[in-house]
Scaffold this motif. Structure first.
Motif, short mmCIF file in Angstrom:
data_model
loop_
_atom_site.label_atom_id
_atom_site.label_comp_id
_atom_site.label_asym_id
_atom_site.label_seq_id
_atom_site.Cartn_x
_atom_site.Cartn_y
_atom_site.Cartn_z
N ASP A 112 0.87 -1.20 0.01
CA ASP A 112 -0.10 -0.08 0.07
C ASP A 112 1.10 1.41 -0.08
OD1 ASP A 112 -1.89 -1.93 0.34
OD2 ASP A 112 -2.60 -1.32 2.27
N ASP A 138 -8.89 0.49 -8.55
CA ASP A 138 -8.87 0.56 -7.02
C ASP A 138 -7.52 -0.03 -6.52
OD1 ASP A 138 -11.63 0.79 -6.85
OD2 ASP A 138 -12.21 -0.89 -6.57
N GLU A 139 -6.76 -0.81 -7.38
CA GLU A 139 -5.50 -1.35 -6.74
C GLU A 139 -4.54 -0.15 -6.97
OE1 GLU A 139 -3.92 -4.64 -6.09
OE2 GLU A 139 -5.44 -4.04 -5.01
N ARG A 141 -5.30 3.05 -6.71
CA ARG A 141 -5.52 3.81 -5.49
C ARG A 141 -4.75 3.36 -4.42
NH1 ARG A 141 -9.94 7.34 -3.62
NH2 ARG A 141 -10.10 7.40 -1.39
N ARG A 142 -4.80 1.94 -4.19
CA ARG A 142 -4.13 1.04 -2.98
C ARG A 142 -2.70 1.54 -2.99
NH1 ARG A 142 -1.40 -3.12 -2.10
NH2 ARG A 142 -1.74 -3.94 -4.12
N VAL A 143 -2.12 1.38 -4.11
CA VAL A 143 -0.70 1.58 -4.11
C VAL A 143 -0.02 2.92 -4.24
CG1 VAL A 143 -0.41 -0.58 -4.93
CG2 VAL A 143 -0.18 1.06 -6.57
N ARG A 219 -5.47 11.07 -6.08
CA ARG A 219 -5.77 10.61 -4.63
C ARG A 219 -5.91 11.60 -3.72
NH1 ARG A 219 -3.23 5.67 -0.97
NH2 ARG A 219 -4.79 5.98 0.61
#
Length: 221
Positions: A112, A138-139, A141-143, A219
């Protein structure tokens, strides 16, 4: 992904492997116009590290590295990534480039909040289902760290190839052996939910010409 869309998606790996093998460095050495824009956006945001998805043989990866960014380059073509590594050594930027072979239909192999910025040129409009596109964003955004920028490009439903060739459902059309998911503006807006949508810029590229959108979103902190 449903079975109707899985077949063209799975076939694309072999298609791209053979394309890179038959046409090494097929996109040339000059960076794409979206990558030049992205570098300006990333630099203004104070980014030092960039994740590029669908890096191919690396013309944009190498540009980011020459501009001083450290780059993680992901692609599902071993042939393309091999060409990228060779070019990075030849240009003396191998210390700023790391490559990973990965199919973006699965979770990104990163912790993350590890990257400052993410870039991808036409990967999201490959043969991915709408569900898989949402999962990939979504991934991203996570990283991505808070306030990090995400720049991506996609062919859209105003493109001359939309509705041409073999239809696979879900706005995926195959023409000349390559399957494309053509984006509607509604899909772009849905992918920006929970982000700050900075810009949707229309441009053209290549023969036909291809009609694309360049999307810049951030983000939230």
């Amino acid at each position: 992904m449903d079975e109707e869309n899985r077949e063209p998606a799975d076939a694309q790996r072999s298609q791209w492997q053979e394309t890179y093998r038959s046409h090494p460095g097929m996109y040339g050495q000059a960076p794409s116009a979206p990558a030049v824009h992205a570098a300006r956006v990333f630099r203004s945001a104070g980014a030092g590290s960039v994740l590029e998805l669908g890096a191919g043989h690396g013309r944009d990866t190498l540009y980011f590295a020459r501009e001083g960014f450290t780059v993680r380059a992901l692609d599902f073509s071993a042939v393309g990534l091999g060409q990228l590594r060779d070019a990075a050594r030849a240009q003396g930027v191998e210390d700023r480039v790391a490559t990973m072979m990965h199919d973006v239909r699965g979770p990104l192999p990163l912790p993350d909040g590890i990257v400052d910025a993410v870039f991808t040129h036409m990967l999201l409009c490959m043969a991915l289902s709408t569900e898989e596109i949402h999962a990939l964003v979504d991934e991203v955004r996570r990283v991505l760290r808070p306030a990090g920028a995400f720049v991506y490009t996609v062919r859209h439903t105003g493109d001359a190839h939309y509705g041409v060739g073999t239809g696979h459902g879900d706005d995926v059309w195959e023409h000349g052996g390559f399957a494309v998911h053509f984006f509607s503006r509604a899909l772009v807006d849905s992918l920006a939910e929970g982000w700050v949508l900075n810009e949707v810029f229309a441009f053209e590229e290549g023969e036909l010409p291809r009609r694309l959108w360049r999307i810049t979103q951030t983000r939230p902190r």
